[in-house]
Scaffold this motif. Structure first.
Motif, PDB file in Angstrom:
ATOM      1  N   TRP A 159       1.791   2.074  -3.432  1.00 34.72           N
ATOM      2  CA  TRP A 159       0.686   2.708  -4.148  1.00 34.72           C
ATOM      3  C   TRP A 159       0.563   4.179  -3.752  1.00 34.72           C
ATOM      4  O   TRP A 159       0.266   5.043  -4.597  1.00 34.72           O
ATOM      5  N   ALA A 160       0.781   4.476  -2.480  1.00 39.17           N
ATOM      6  CA  ALA A 160       0.766   5.876  -2.044  1.00 39.17           C
ATOM      7  C   ALA A 160       1.843   6.671  -2.769  1.00 39.17           C
ATOM      8  O   ALA A 160       1.628   7.827  -3.161  1.00 39.17           O
ATOM      9  N   VAL A 199      -5.425   4.906  -0.065  1.00 40.10           N
ATOM     10  CA  VAL A 199      -5.099   3.684  -0.822  1.00 40.10           C
ATOM     11  C   VAL A 199      -6.204   2.657  -0.584  1.00 40.10           C
ATOM     12  O   VAL A 199      -6.335   2.117   0.520  1.00 40.10           O
ATOM     13  N   TRP A 201      -1.552  10.692   1.563  1.00 34.42           N
ATOM     14  CA  TRP A 201      -1.812   9.772   0.448  1.00 34.42           C
ATOM     15  C   TRP A 201      -1.970   8.345   0.962  1.00 34.42           C
ATOM     16  O   TRP A 201      -2.672   7.539   0.360  1.00 34.42           O
ATOM     17  N   PRO A 214       0.816  -1.223   0.000  1.00 39.39           N
ATOM     18  CA  PRO A 214       0.000   0.000   0.000  1.00 39.39           C
ATOM     19  C   PRO A 214       0.849   1.272   0.000  1.00 39.39           C
ATOM     20  O   PRO A 214       0.472   2.269  -0.621  1.00 39.39           O
ATOM     21  N   ARG A 256      -7.569   0.859  -6.753  1.00 38.51           N
ATOM     22  CA  ARG A 256      -6.282   1.563  -6.719  1.00 38.51           C
ATOM     23  C   ARG A 256      -5.946   2.123  -8.093  1.00 38.51           C
ATOM     24  O   ARG A 256      -5.483   3.269  -8.205  1.00 38.51           O
TER      25      ARG A 256
END
Length: 403
Positions: free
Chosen positions: A146-147, A367, A363, A143, A374
């Protein structure tokens, strides 16, 4: 095909995290470059960049011109005045670190703009590394990655490729927050003074350190608070406070006017018909709330209601939203400190979105759990990036299109 995808996924998982972040960052920069190129092709006679605009013009456009001016001419010893006798917009509103560092880096590259671009690009990548390090212990490595992707591709991602100090400041901020979270306070003695002379905001960090110290004292039964840590927190809070006011003192000494820095900052408000009575904390948001709603054809008092709801909503999110609480107390305290700082000193206008970049750690709170969602957030980030680039660079010809 499924086997190939699985193999690629395994290779990706085995790739060092710095390399994965680099791949994400490079792809994001290619997307931003394409969007900037498209904006350049759409720039017309009405745009401040003209019909022959190029990406290189965007790099040194808008506030980058002020940083360039600082690097080339320094700061004025006499404040420029308007025809009305008030202080005009001038270089004292822009801190020296980014301006002079870009000049140094730009010497072998042939121009200040090239140096500014390299610094912003490098600082953006380092900020991505720091963001992942800050978040991975709270939300997990995947995660956090992804941030990083959202951050690198978000609505303000063009700031990694233009001559603004935001990328450099946010890089140092994320490393500073990570140091506090890991209780490694020593590095802050170097980071805080540099941050203080890169862009405004270090007073928010001083408030954050104070709140961090109070929380650690309250929780000392769960996490021992050593005497040396108390000393560090107190000294660092004092350092952040002193350096936070140092630029005002320096401006006053050079110009001979103790209020020169505040007068310079208020010069930008006067362009909106505000700031004539001097600086009053929190007044800017109250004035802006009424101004914008009246400008949009609605009663000014609606703006005050919207402001109250905005503050209440932000407070509730920081206190109670599970996704935000997962990020840890330090991220939440920093976010609250910075928002309070903006509320106290800022007059909201088109630059508001840019000034939200120091809230980058949040951010991690957006997520989604499902991969499809996403990707949807990533698409929205890129769409928002294009919207921002299109208005401030392709158009860039009116008061609400200033980045």
């Amino acid at each position: 095909m499924a086997h190939g995808v699985l193999t690629a996924a395994r290779r990706w998982a085995r790739t060092p995290i710095a390399a994965r972040i680099a791949a994400i960052y490079v792809l994001a920069r290619l997307v931003t470059t394409a969007l900037l190129g498209l904006a350049a092709s759409l720039s017309g006679p009405a745009s401040r960049f003209g019909p022959e605009a190029g990406i290189d013009d965007f790099v040194v456009g808008w506030d980058a011109q002020w940083y360039w001016l600082v690097a080339v001419e320094g700061y004025p010893s006499e404040l420029p005045l308007t025809e009305a006798g008030t202080v005009a917009e001038n270089a004292w509103a822009f801190m020296p670190v980014y301006a002079y560092l870009a000049r140094i880096v730009g010497v072998p590259l042939g121009s200040w703009g090239a140096g500014a671009l390299v610094i912003s690009l490098a600082a953006g990548y380092a900020a991505c590394l720091a963001l992942h390090r800050l978040l991975r212990g709270r939300i997990g490595s995947a995660p956090a990655l992804w941030a990083v992707a959202f951050f690198a591709s978000g609505p303000l991602a063009a700031l990694f490729q233009v001559g603004y100090a935001e990328a450099l400041f946010v890089m140092m901020l994320l490393f500073a927050l990570d140091a506090v979270q890991r209780r490694r306070y020593g590095i802050l003695y170097a980071l805080i003074p540099i941050m203080a002379f890169t862009r405004p905001g270090i007073l928010a960090f001083a408030l954050f350190l104070g709140l961090h110290g109070i929380l650690r004292w309250v929780r000392r039964d769960r996490e021992p608070l050593r005497r040396v840590e108390v000393v560090h927190i107190l000294l660092l809070g004092a350092l952040a406070t002193v350096t936070g006011f140092a630029w005002q003192v320096i401006a006053g000494l050079v110009t001979g006017d103790a209020g020169s820095y505040l007068a310079t900052e208020l010069a930008w408000r006067r362009a909106w018909g505000m700031g004539e009575d001097g600086f009053v904390p929190f007044e800017g948001w109250i004035q802006a709330a009424q101004f914008w709603f009246s400008h949009w054809g609605m009663p000014g008092w609606w703006g005050l209601v919207a402001l109250v709801l905005l503050v209440a909503g932000a407070t509730a999110a920081l206190l109670f939203a599970p996704s935000v609480r997962r990020l840890g107390a330090d991220v939440r305290l920093w976010s609250a400190s910075y928002l309070l700082y903006l509320l106290a000193v800022f007059f909201p206008q088109s630059s508001t979105f840019r000034l939200l970049l120091p809230l980058t750690p949040l951010w991690g709170a957006v997520v989604p759990r499902r991969r499809a969602y996403r990707f949807a957030v990533l698409v929205l980030c890129i769409a928002g990036q294009w919207l921002w680039i299109y208005h401030v660079y392709a158009l860039g010809n009116t008061f609400w299109q200033v980045p």
